[in-house]
Design an enzyme around this catalytic site. Structure first.
Site, PDB file in Angstrom:
ATOM      1  N   HIS A  50       4.465  -0.786   0.377  1.00 36.56           N
ATOM      2  CA  HIS A  50       4.269  -1.599   1.589  1.00 36.56           C
ATOM      3  C   HIS A  50       3.346  -0.877   2.561  1.00 36.56           C
ATOM      4  CE1 HIS A  50       5.408  -4.043   5.145  1.00 36.56           C
ATOM      5  NE2 HIS A  50       5.767  -4.935   4.258  1.00 36.56           N
ATOM      6  N   PHE A  51       2.174  -0.851   2.481  1.00 33.31           N
ATOM      7  CA  PHE A  51       1.279  -1.257   1.404  1.00 33.31           C
ATOM      8  C   PHE A  51       0.495  -0.031   1.004  1.00 33.31           C
ATOM      9  CE2 PHE A  51       1.983  -4.939   4.139  1.00 33.31           C
ATOM     10  CZ  PHE A  51       2.434  -5.875   3.235  1.00 33.31           C
TER      11      PHE A  51
END
Length: 156
Positions: A50-51
């Site tokens: 993420h991410f």
């Protein structure tokens, strides 16, 4: 000024790595408010997904950090520590707004104020900020139950 270090926090919160999201309590006042911090590092497990190209702390974990801070305030206010026969349920959230991303290297400062405690339901006003900029805000609700009285459908 009343503070708590990580070892004291672990006496009041049952959460452990990777879900213990409060690193230090800067100040608290029984029945009123608490200020705590979460030091966000690139080593957090959630940044792997993420991410990978732009690491951002998931909003749900920012809310969880506020909820843990609120639970700390409740336990401190009640003058008790959790035990193996009790569980705190996060039962509601109103007005959640995310204002800025929280990224590796940030220090999330969490401020929680008790709005009311009635019929076993605690309601709080909670905010999180980074470098004085509001990152998120919400009203949270929690309740504490003994394990024997806790309904599986009552919360997560």
């Amino acid at each position: 000024m009343k503070t708590l270090d990580i070892n004291q926090i672990k006496q009041y919160l049952p959460h452990r790595y990777p879900l213990l999201l409060v690193d230090r309590v800067l100040n608290w006042e029984s029945g009123k408010s608490i200020t705590a911090i979460k030091n966000v590092t690139v080593n957090e497990e959630f940044f792997n997904g993420h991410f990978p190209h732009k690491p951002v702390m998931p909003g749900v974990l920012m809310i969880e950090a506020l909820a843990q801070t609120a639970a700390l305030l409740s336990f401190l206010t009640m003058g008790q520590k959790p035990d193996d026969n009790s569980v705190v349920y996060f039962i509601g959230i109103d007005g959640a707004r995310f204002k800025r991303p929280v990224e590796p290297g940030d220090q999330l400062k969490m401020e929680v104020e008790i709005l009311r405690n009635a019929r076993g339901i605690w309601k709080y006003k909670a905010t999180g900020s980074v470098d004085g900029q509001l990152a998120l805000e919400a009203e949270l609700m929690c309740t504490m139950r003994t394990i024997n009285d806790a309904s599986p459908a009552a919360g997560q």
